[in-house]
Scaffold this active site. Structure first.
Site, mmCIF file in Angstrom:
data_model
loop_
_atom_site.group_PDB
_atom_site.id
_atom_site.type_symbol
_atom_site.label_atom_id
_atom_site.label_comp_id
_atom_site.label_asym_id
_atom_site.label_seq_id
_atom_site.Cartn_x
_atom_site.Cartn_y
_atom_site.Cartn_z
ATOM 1 N N TYR A 197 0.827 -1.221 0.000
ATOM 2 C CA TYR A 197 0.000 0.000 0.000
ATOM 3 C C TYR A 197 0.854 1.261 0.000
ATOM 4 O O TYR A 197 0.464 2.282 -0.577
ATOM 5 C CB TYR A 197 -0.990 -0.028 1.169
ATOM 6 C CG TYR A 197 -2.133 -0.960 0.866
ATOM 7 C CD1 TYR A 197 -2.137 -2.272 1.331
ATOM 8 C CD2 TYR A 197 -3.174 -0.556 0.033
ATOM 9 C CE1 TYR A 197 -3.151 -3.151 0.997
ATOM 10 C CE2 TYR A 197 -4.203 -1.427 -0.308
ATOM 11 C CZ TYR A 197 -4.185 -2.720 0.169
ATOM 12 O OH TYR A 197 -5.191 -3.589 -0.189
ATOM 13 N N ASN A 245 -12.776 3.006 -6.405
ATOM 14 C CA ASN A 245 -11.369 3.398 -6.381
ATOM 15 C C ASN A 245 -10.992 3.996 -5.032
ATOM 16 O O ASN A 245 -11.810 4.643 -4.377
ATOM 17 C CB ASN A 245 -11.084 4.424 -7.488
ATOM 18 C CG ASN A 245 -11.395 3.861 -8.867
ATOM 19 O OD1 ASN A 245 -11.447 2.644 -9.051
ATOM 20 N ND2 ASN A 245 -11.642 4.743 -9.824
ATOM 21 N N HIS A 299 -14.878 1.363 -1.279
ATOM 22 C CA HIS A 299 -13.742 0.494 -0.898
ATOM 23 C C HIS A 299 -12.714 1.250 -0.079
ATOM 24 O O HIS A 299 -11.577 0.799 0.073
ATOM 25 C CB HIS A 299 -13.101 -0.112 -2.149
ATOM 26 C CG HIS A 299 -13.965 -1.130 -2.805
ATOM 27 N ND1 HIS A 299 -13.753 -1.577 -4.093
ATOM 28 C CD2 HIS A 299 -15.078 -1.793 -2.367
ATOM 29 C CE1 HIS A 299 -14.680 -2.473 -4.409
ATOM 30 N NE2 HIS A 299 -15.497 -2.607 -3.379
ATOM 31 N N THR A 323 -15.271 -0.354 -14.944
ATOM 32 C CA THR A 323 -15.164 -1.465 -14.001
ATOM 33 C C THR A 323 -15.482 -2.767 -14.722
ATOM 34 O O THR A 323 -16.315 -2.821 -15.608
ATOM 35 C CB THR A 323 -16.097 -1.273 -12.777
ATOM 36 O OG1 THR A 323 -15.970 -2.392 -11.891
ATOM 37 C CG2 THR A 323 -17.548 -1.119 -13.185
ATOM 38 N N SER A 324 -14.768 -3.830 -14.294
ATOM 39 C CA SER A 324 -14.895 -5.121 -15.012
ATOM 40 C C SER A 324 -16.111 -5.917 -14.547
ATOM 41 O O SER A 324 -16.409 -6.977 -15.077
ATOM 42 C CB SER A 324 -13.627 -5.956 -14.787
ATOM 43 O OG SER A 324 -13.497 -6.248 -13.391
ATOM 44 N N LEU A 329 -13.920 0.281 -21.522
ATOM 45 C CA LEU A 329 -13.041 0.051 -22.675
ATOM 46 C C LEU A 329 -13.479 -1.178 -23.464
ATOM 47 O O LEU A 329 -13.346 -1.252 -24.681
ATOM 48 C CB LEU A 329 -11.595 -0.121 -22.168
ATOM 49 C CG LEU A 329 -10.480 0.041 -23.198
ATOM 50 C CD1 LEU A 329 -10.544 1.428 -23.839
ATOM 51 C CD2 LEU A 329 -9.104 -0.175 -22.568
ATOM 52 N N GLU A 330 -14.033 -2.155 -22.708
ATOM 53 C CA GLU A 330 -14.528 -3.376 -23.362
ATOM 54 C C GLU A 330 -15.737 -3.851 -22.577
ATOM 55 O O GLU A 330 -15.927 -3.429 -21.434
ATOM 56 C CB GLU A 330 -13.442 -4.449 -23.355
ATOM 57 C CG GLU A 330 -13.005 -4.827 -21.948
ATOM 58 C CD GLU A 330 -11.653 -5.529 -21.900
ATOM 59 O OE1 GLU A 330 -10.983 -5.633 -22.929
ATOM 60 O OE2 GLU A 330 -11.284 -5.956 -20.796
#
Ligand code: APR
Length: 248
Positions: free
Chosen positions: A63, A101, A119, A187-188, A213-214
């Site tokens: 960290y 984030n 988070h 986010t995935s 992005l995808e």
């Protein structure tokens, strides 16, 4: 349905969820891309309470490195962060920005009290012993004593580790149940509870849009998905929404 959602959204609550992809163009690594953080570290070694109990030096090194990276002068907000801060300022309805984030690029761009770090926050530290949270500490070490209770060795980053409860879940769920428009950015869709927010929003009647992005793991749950870099997609989304011209 779609146009109703837009009309509702003009008065209703807009909820935006962001992930590591919104900070990627600012120079911060994502987690699950090819060269992401979890391609270089094991979650169970650096991002769980058990890891901290087993090897606090290793966890704090991980960290401290991420803190230094996030504090580098070349790491600054990008156009996506700035567009979301503008949306918070100019949107006439209610607005909530939920970020996964732990960097503070949304704050640096001007996002304020409508921002929730579910988070936690990398630049704050928490005493494992008494729970006191402080800002402004540099690199953490196991020799560090808590300013409040004096305990030594319990200072940790104020982030949510795997297996721990995310922050402000009541506020987030209240917002999702009342939202007319839910937008997921960068986010995935791998990690719950954030990955399930789109279904909660749909169940509440919201229109759901993914900007990534995808296609994410949860892309099929969205009414609409757009692929591209956040620094391009987000400003054009915000411009269209504020102009009442969002194509749903
Ligand atoms: N613009 C938009 N999207 C992007 C960009 C970009 N420039 N670059 C990458 N992405 C997308 C990737 O395609 C990917 O779908 O951002 C997503 C990042 O996914 P992850 O790396 O899994 O990050 P995230 O979804 O935020 O992870 C969620 O997992 O490890 C935990 O606590 C950690 O908060 C994190 C959570």
């Amino acid at each position: 349905m779609a146009q109703d959602a837009l009309t509702d959204a003009a008065q209703g609550k807009v909820v935006v969820l962001t992930g590591a992809g919104v900070s990627a163009e600012s120079g911060l690594a994502t987690f699950r891309d090819a060269h992401g953080i979890w391609a270089r570290y094991r979650i169970e070694d650096v991002a769980t309470p058990e890891a901290f109990a087993r090897d606090p030096v290793r966890v704090l090194e991980f960290y401290n490195l991420r803190r230094a990276q996030a504090a580098a002068e070349e790491v600054v907000p990008n156009d996506a962060h700035r567009a979301l801060a503008r949306l918070e300022r100019e949107w006439m309805g209610e607005f909530l920005l939920v970020t996964q984030n732990v960097d503070d690029l949304h704050e640096q761009a001007g996002s304020g009290e409508a921002l929730v770090h579910m988070h936690g926050e990398l630049h704050r530290s928490r005493c494992q012993q008494c729970g006191t949270v402080v800002g402004g500490l540099g690199a953490l070490s196991v020799e560090m004593a808590c300013e409040a209770c004096g305990a030594v060795g319990g200072m940790r980053p104020n982030v949510v580790w795997f297996g721990e409860m995310p922050v402000a879940m009541d506020r987030i769920h209240d917002a999702l149940e009342a939202c007319a428009l839910f937008v997921s950015i960068g986010t995935s869709g791998n990690v719950y509870p954030a990955a399930g927010f789109v279904r909660a929003a749909r169940a509440a009647g919201a229109y759901t849009l993914e900007l990534n992005l995808e296609p994410s793991q949860g892309a099929s749950s969205f009414h609409q998905t757009r692929q591209g870099p956040a620094s391009t997609l987000v400003p054009s989304f915000v411009d269209a929404l504020l102009a009442g011209e969002l194509s749903l």
